[in-house]
Scaffold this motif. Structure first.
Motif, PDB file in Angstrom:
ATOM      1  N   GLU A  23       3.663   9.588  -3.093  1.00  0.00           N
ATOM      2  CA  GLU A  23       3.843   9.999  -1.702  1.00  0.00           C
ATOM      3  C   GLU A  23       5.078   8.772  -1.384  1.00  0.00           C
ATOM      4  O   GLU A  23       4.896   7.836  -1.446  1.00  0.00           O
ATOM      5  CB  GLU A  23       2.720   9.447  -0.990  1.00  0.00           C
ATOM      6  CG  GLU A  23       2.619  10.328   0.271  1.00  0.00           C
ATOM      7  CD  GLU A  23       3.596  10.003   1.338  1.00  0.00           C
ATOM      8  OE1 GLU A  23       4.162  10.872   1.999  1.00  0.00           O
ATOM      9  OE2 GLU A  23       3.922   8.710   1.568  1.00  0.00           O
ATOM     10  N   GLY A  24       6.141   9.504  -0.939  1.00  0.00           N
ATOM     11  CA  GLY A  24       7.353   8.744  -0.449  1.00  0.00           C
ATOM     12  C   GLY A  24       7.863   7.759  -1.823  1.00  0.00           C
ATOM     13  O   GLY A  24       8.042   8.365  -2.827  1.00  0.00           O
ATOM     14  N   SER A  25       7.840   6.601  -1.279  1.00  0.00           N
ATOM     15  CA  SER A  25       8.454   5.643  -2.366  1.00  0.00           C
ATOM     16  C   SER A  25       7.414   4.744  -3.453  1.00  0.00           C
ATOM     17  O   SER A  25       7.698   3.957  -3.992  1.00  0.00           O
ATOM     18  CB  SER A  25       9.362   4.573  -1.670  1.00  0.00           C
ATOM     19  OG  SER A  25       8.745   3.873  -0.875  1.00  0.00           O
ATOM     20  N   SER A  26       6.142   5.627  -3.137  1.00  0.00           N
ATOM     21  CA  SER A  26       4.924   5.204  -3.780  1.00  0.00           C
ATOM     22  C   SER A  26       4.794   6.067  -4.864  1.00  0.00           C
ATOM     23  O   SER A  26       4.546   7.273  -4.519  1.00  0.00           O
ATOM     24  CB  SER A  26       3.981   4.712  -2.882  1.00  0.00           C
ATOM     25  OG  SER A  26       4.169   3.581  -2.089  1.00  0.00           O
ATOM     26  N   PHE A  27       4.234   5.509  -6.139  1.00  0.00           N
ATOM     27  CA  PHE A  27       3.677   6.538  -6.969  1.00  0.00           C
ATOM     28  C   PHE A  27       2.664   5.911  -7.853  1.00  0.00           C
ATOM     29  O   PHE A  27       2.960   4.498  -7.899  1.00  0.00           O
ATOM     30  CB  PHE A  27       4.757   7.313  -7.775  1.00  0.00           C
ATOM     31  CG  PHE A  27       5.496   6.842  -9.009  1.00  0.00           C
ATOM     32  CD1 PHE A  27       4.891   6.439 -10.178  1.00  0.00           C
ATOM     33  CD2 PHE A  27       6.577   6.245  -8.538  1.00  0.00           C
ATOM     34  CE1 PHE A  27       5.753   5.882 -11.210  1.00  0.00           C
ATOM     35  CE2 PHE A  27       7.477   5.429  -9.401  1.00  0.00           C
ATOM     36  CZ  PHE A  27       7.087   5.320 -10.595  1.00  0.00           C
ATOM     37  N   CYS A  28       1.601   6.424  -8.455  1.00  0.00           N
ATOM     38  CA  CYS A  28       0.515   5.845  -9.152  1.00  0.00           C
ATOM     39  C   CYS A  28       0.524   6.606 -10.388  1.00  0.00           C
ATOM     40  O   CYS A  28       0.313   7.671 -10.588  1.00  0.00           O
ATOM     41  CB  CYS A  28      -0.453   5.574  -8.534  1.00  0.00           C
ATOM     42  SG  CYS A  28      -1.971   4.954  -9.381  1.00  0.00           S
ATOM     43  N   LEU A  29       0.544   6.135 -11.770  1.00  0.00           N
ATOM     44  CA  LEU A  29       0.291   6.732 -13.045  1.00  0.00           C
ATOM     45  C   LEU A  29      -0.932   6.034 -13.493  1.00  0.00           C
ATOM     46  O   LEU A  29      -1.238   4.643 -13.550  1.00  0.00           O
ATOM     47  CB  LEU A  29       1.154   6.599 -14.057  1.00  0.00           C
ATOM     48  CG  LEU A  29       2.446   7.119 -13.606  1.00  0.00           C
ATOM     49  CD1 LEU A  29       3.743   6.511 -14.901  1.00  0.00           C
ATOM     50  CD2 LEU A  29       2.716   8.519 -13.575  1.00  0.00           C
ATOM     51  N   SER A  30      -2.063   6.938 -13.700  1.00  0.00           N
ATOM     52  CA  SER A  30      -3.494   6.252 -14.353  1.00  0.00           C
ATOM     53  C   SER A  30      -4.112   6.838 -15.234  1.00  0.00           C
ATOM     54  O   SER A  30      -3.667   8.180 -15.779  1.00  0.00           O
ATOM     55  CB  SER A  30      -4.389   6.091 -12.994  1.00  0.00           C
ATOM     56  OG  SER A  30      -4.792   7.474 -12.664  1.00  0.00           O
ATOM     57  N   GLU A  31      -5.044   6.473 -15.879  1.00  0.00           N
ATOM     58  CA  GLU A  31      -6.058   7.255 -16.993  1.00  0.00           C
ATOM     59  C   GLU A  31      -6.662   8.323 -16.043  1.00  0.00           C
ATOM     60  O   GLU A  31      -6.841   8.161 -15.021  1.00  0.00           O
ATOM     61  CB  GLU A  31      -7.037   6.329 -17.443  1.00  0.00           C
ATOM     62  CG  GLU A  31      -6.406   5.106 -18.364  1.00  0.00           C
ATOM     63  CD  GLU A  31      -5.664   5.813 -19.722  1.00  0.00           C
ATOM     64  OE1 GLU A  31      -6.308   6.503 -20.245  1.00  0.00           O
ATOM     65  OE2 GLU A  31      -4.782   5.208 -20.114  1.00  0.00           O
TER      66      GLU A  31
END
Length: 709
Positions: A23-31
């Motif tokens: 979302e916008g300038s945030s991102f999350c990579l996770s299990e």
């Protein structure tokens, strides 16, 4: 490769099993279970900095067994898991639900559901770490702890920070009622029988001590949060397409959703959307990628294309700086915000691209054609002129009339066209081309830029200027066909090298030349034949390099792979020159590949032949979603409809060539100037309603888009 910069030509480390939220300038990579595993490329990133490098949820110090993950929106996921059975019990009774929302940091709502008949007591612990590594370090696997790290905790709050090179980055974790300690938040929980317990944890970025307001505050219902409102508006206000073929319909819907997810907003212009290049590693504005995506999706939302042009204009080069390759009038290659980028190369903007600058002018012309705000387009005219000044002064340094590139220092990209890997430009015998290199497609972009500037001049009442720009386009076309055409081979050279000798490989670049209109009409049949030859056409699209070339490798990045956007541009070029069946074959192949990938085209796929493998073979480090791949299905639908607008001349061209297998088609609310148009194709019969006043329907291209030859 330059330290501190992410170049699209360099393959990234990709965790193919990770869950990606953006979302916008945030991102999350996770299990898949929701944890962020340390020592991997996973993490929560904000403005190119990893603000969480580990995020682990434990019940009574035990891992939670994952059950399922659902990603209903690009920014939201629900992770389901179960606690491990208590001693003496065969089955677990606690269901763990983690509702994650990403945007200006992250919010995670943890829900424990007790499915047993007696109260469940447990200790829930959330352990967190933050290395504040730059995105470049993470994706290349070269993370080093640097600077002075700090930890503060108390009253349900845990703050992690780093001071380095005069800048501060931090993250604040807050949860009411939590017991905070260095690196953890702990909750002592009793869940009633058949009852639930819920707690929200807010993860807030800190930039130089300033807290960034979260996108999902606790005091506001989730459905009223900014990302939700923006996403809902994007999906509800854009064009609606219904098509007989279910797979094509799913692909078009997915493309629309992914483009919405890839929108980012410049901090200086928070109401102006632009399109990022791709997730996860390229959630930034890229000159070439963002412009081509804007061009391909422009008919569906001119606002996104206009915003992209406006923000790129803000960062247009003003001075000469060999470190960042900035030059007056040059359009940037890439914008970044991490400490590594800003301090290693002295700025957040890298300019090492040869094609973004002429493509910027092309974009302005298309905005005018499709009826974007005329005043906003005219306000960008000085930037168009500065861009063309760069083309003729800096782009053509040796004065031979062609635009070429050579990187300014050993830090920059060696190849500065779209095939920007180190070996992306090579001869038929496999030799790497020596700079300065004049790419064939770039000359085509300049040709199209001259025609676009002619239209902009005509719209401004400058008939003399319009004639001058058209003459430039015609002269360039003549010289290009004299120098780049290889009569003994029957195709165009991929480029001219530093010795002005042809780089004679058979490659997909010719498709871009068709798209730009720089190809002589008498040479187009051979170009079309080669693009659909077994050497170039894989059955899933056009290969970047023919199988008969020495450097061919179907598993390479640019030497035999298939890029959907590349094939989409070739399809548009084939249709432009009247090769309808060729265009249909290419478009159909790419759309078949999209269906095989569940409706979402990857950045690229391997170039193996469809006769060899009956499903497209993924390229392992491919971005997904990726901007120009996401825009390609929308672009191909426009190609198959033969849809081209030129509002300055009061024309909308629609010449359908949609294969019957896709069934009837209806597109509603298509923006065209101030109007909303409906296009319907049923049983070979075309209906178009709602045209703006003064615009007529035609099946012929506008003469202003062509030159003689």
């Amino acid at each position: 490769m330059a330290e501190g910069w992410t170049f699209a030509g360099e393959s990234a480390r990709v965790d193919t099993g990770a869950v990606t939220l953006i979302e916008g300038s945030s991102f999350c990579l996770s299990e898949p279970g929701g944890d962020i595993a340390s020592g991997t490329p996973q993490g929560l990133f904000y403005r190119d900095t990893r603000i969480l490098s580990s995020w682990r949820l434990r019940l009574d110090d035990e891992e939670i067994d994952p059950l399922s993950v659902m990603v209903p929106e690009p920014y939201r996921a629900v992770f389901l898991g179960r606690a491990r059975p208590r001693p003496g019990q065969a089955e677990a009774t606690l269901l763990v639900e983690r509702r994650r929302f990403v945007g200006a940091g992250m919010r995670e709502d943890v829900v424990l559901r007790n499915l047993g008949n007696e109260a469940a007591a447990c200790v829930l612990t959330l352990r967190a770490e933050a290395d504040f590594a730059d995105l470049f370090e993470v994706k290349e696997g070269r993370v080093r702890l640097q600077g002075q790290h700090g930890v503060e905790h108390g009253d349900g709050v845990l703050t992690l920070s780093r001071q380095w090179r005069g800048q501060s980055r931090g993250v604040r974790l807050a949860a009411e009622g939590a017991i905070s300690a260095p690196g953890s938040l702990t909750f002592r929980v009793v869940v009633p029988p058949r009852g639930t317990w819920e707690k929200s944890i807010l993860v807030t970025p800190l930039v130089d001590g300033v807290e960034t307001p979260t996108s999902f505050p606790l005091e506001r219902p989730v459905e009223q949060a900014g990302p939700v409102v923006r996403n809902t508006e994007w999906l509800e206000t854009g064009p609606k397409a219904s098509v007989g073929d279910e797979a094509l319909g799913a692909t078009l819907r997915r493309s629309r959703r992914d483009l919405g997810a890839l929108r980012i907003f410049d901090p200086e212009l928070p109401d102006t959307p632009v399109v990022a290049a791709g997730a996860p590693w390229f959630m930034a504005l890229f000159g070439r990628d963002s412009i081509l995506t804007a061009l391909m999706s422009l008919p569906t939302d001119p606002r996104l294309a206009l915003g992209t042009a406006q923000v790129l204009a803000r960062y247009q080069g003003r001075r000469e700086d060999p470190m960042t390759e900035e030059e007056p009038g040059r359009i940037p290659h890439e914008l970044r915000f991490g400490v590594d980028a800003s301090l290693v190369l002295g700025g957040n903007v890298y300019y090492g691209t040869v094609d973004a600058t002429p493509l910027f002018v092309v974009l302005l012309g298309e905005l005018l054609r499709w009826g974007a705000d005329p005043a906003a387009v005219r306000a960008l005219l000085p930037h168009a002129d500065r861009a063309l000044e760069w083309v003729e002064r800096y782009g053509d340094r040796d004065g031979d009339g062609f635009v070429e590139y050579r990187r300014a220092t050993d830090r920059g990209l060696a190849n500065q066209g779209w095939k920007d890997s180190w070996d992306g430009v090579n001869s038929a015998d496999g030799r790497i081309a020596e700079p300065p290199i004049a790419l064939a497609e770039v000359q085509g972009y300049v040709h199209a830029a001259y025609l676009a500037r002619a239209l902009l001049a005509e719209d401004a009442g400058d008939a003399e200027g319009a004639a001058r720009w058209r003459a430039k386009a015609q002269d360039l076309k003549r010289r290009f066909n004299e120098r780049f055409w290889l009569p003994e081979k029957g195709w165009y050279a991929m480029a001219l090298d530093g010795a002005k000798q042809p780089v004679d490989s058979l490659a997909s670049n010719m498709g871009h030349c068709l798209w730009s209109g720089i190809v002589d009409a008498d040479k187009a049949p051979l170009v079309a034949e080669h693009l659909l030859s077994p050497e170039l056409f894989s059955g899933w699209g056009v290969r970047t390099l023919a199988t008969s070339m020495a450097a061919y490798n179907p598993m390479s990045y640019h030497n035999g792979s298939v890029w959907p956007h590349d094939s989409g541009i070739a399809a548009a070029g084939l249709m432009r020159y009247g090769f309808t069946e060729h265009a249909q074959r290419v478009a159909g192949a790419v759309l078949d590949a999209a269906a095989a990938f569940g409706g979402r085209l990857p950045e690229l796929l391997c170039g193996f032949d469809r006769a060899e493998y009956d499903r497209p073979v993924p390229y392992p480090a491919s971005c997904s979603p990726q901007a120009w791949a996401s825009a390609t299905p929308l672009h191909l639908l426009r190609v198959l409809l033969g849809a081209e607008a030129c509002l300055p001349h009061g024309r909308l061209r629609v010449a359908p060539a949609l294969p019957s297998r896709f069934g009837p088609l209806r597109v509603e609310d298509l923006p065209l100037g101030d109007a909303r148009v409906r296009v319907e194709l049923r049983d070979g019969r075309l209906t178009v309603d709602g045209l703006p006043d003064g615009v007529k329907l035609t099946d012929e291209p506008c003469p202003c888009s062509v030159t003689e030859g």
